[in-house]
Design an enzyme around this catalytic site. Structure first.
Site, PDB file in Angstrom:
ATOM      1  CB  ALA A   1      -1.571  22.298  -5.739  1.00 33.34           C
TER       2      ALA A   1
ATOM      3  CG  ASN B   1      -0.483   4.200 -13.102  1.00 30.80           C
ATOM      4  OD1 ASN B   1      -1.079   5.039 -13.768  1.00 30.80           O
ATOM      5  ND2 ASN B   1      -1.100   3.154 -12.567  1.00 30.80           N
TER       6      ASN B   1
ATOM      7  CE1 TYR C   1      -5.164  14.478  -9.005  1.00 25.08           C
ATOM      8  CE2 TYR C   1      -6.404  15.701 -10.650  1.00 25.08           C
ATOM      9  CZ  TYR C   1      -5.613  14.623 -10.298  1.00 25.08           C
ATOM     10  OH  TYR C   1      -5.275  13.691 -11.244  1.00 25.08           O
TER      11      TYR C   1
ATOM     12  CG  ASP D   1      -1.855   1.165   1.273  1.00 26.32           C
ATOM     13  OD1 ASP D   1      -1.743   2.050   0.392  1.00 26.32           O
ATOM     14  OD2 ASP D   1      -2.699   1.209   2.179  1.00 26.32           O
TER      15      ASP D   1
END
Length: 258
Positions: A160, A92, A158, A65
């Site tokens: 930023a 990704n 987001y 995680d």
């Protein structure tokens, strides 16, 4: 001097078990690369590895995680057990929380900052010896939200993080180029992935869906959403483009030219 490509090139792909990550991994495997897929869900990882195995290259998995603070170091340790050279690292994994300025929370900001900016930096740092060994490259998956805003959607926190990832890409390209490591990013437009289908399209009424499709035709010069394959083809190009570094490649059907 480390002999290059005496074996198949090796790619590490985060979020490699579905969506864009899986499509990118598939394109690399089709080009003959061995893979190490990193994702949270062990079952999805094993399914992905089974699917990619048809290309005949080696596919290994690391269940982790990435939102855990020590994840980059732990992942790098597991990768080091498997290989001492990484030809391509694809950062990704990312996350998006859209909220108005008034409703933006420190927790949401910190979650996005960690996954979208710190993890790509820290994973690149941890895997740097293996990248140097292969004279490899890093591909960061960014977003059009770094510089294209949408009426009625508030995206400050987001956007930023995506702007920061683009700046990180350019700065690392500058720093690592003299050592033979290239660093590029892809800024996709909206892509029809399982997540997009689940969270966005599935709840729509027929009328909403018609309005959505018309909006796509109006926003995109090429008149359609992207596919995971569109992004994967760009990643395969960047992985092999020996004189391309510091690029933020817009793969967005023309969205950002309008």
């Amino acid at each position: 001097m480390h002999e290059h490509h005496t074996t198949a090139p090796l790619a590490v792909v985060t979020g490699g078990s579905e969506g864009l990550g899986l499509a990118i991994a598939d394109a690399f495997a089709a080009d003959g690369a061995d893979l190490i897929l990193v994702a949270r869900n062990r079952d999805k990882l094993l399914a992905a590895a089974g699917e990619l195995g048809r290309h005949g290259t080696a596919v290994r998995t690391v269940a982790a995680d990435l939102s855990a603070p020590d994840a980059p170091a732990r992942i790098a340790a597991q990768v080091a057990d498997l290989t001492d050279r990484v030809d391509t690292l694809v950062n990704n994994v990312g996350t998006a929380h859209f909220a108005s300025l008034a409703d933006t929370t420190a927790d949401a900001m910190n979650t996005m900052w960690h996954l979208n900016v710190q993890v790509p930096l820290l994973l690149s740092q941890q895997l740097l010896p293996a990248l140097l060994n292969a004279r490899g490259n890093i591909i960061n998956i960014s977003s059009y939200w770094a510089h294209k805003m949408v009426a009625g959607r508030s995206s400050a926190a987001y956007s930023a993080t995506r702007g920061a990832l683009n700046s990180l890409t350019r700065a690392l390209a500058n720093e690592l180029g003299p050592q033979g490591v290239r660093v590029n990013a892809i800024a996709p437009g909206a892509v029809h992935t399982p997540t997009y289908e689940r969270s966005y399209l599935a709840p729509m009424t027929a009328e909403q869906r018609t309005a959505h499709d018309r909006r796509i035709e109006d926003s995109y010069p090429l008149g359609r959403l992207g596919t995971a394959h569109d992004i994967a083809a760009a990643a395969a190009y960047l992985a092999s483009a020996q004189w391309t570094t510091g690029a933020i490649l817009a793969v967005d059907g023309g969205l950002t030219v309008r």
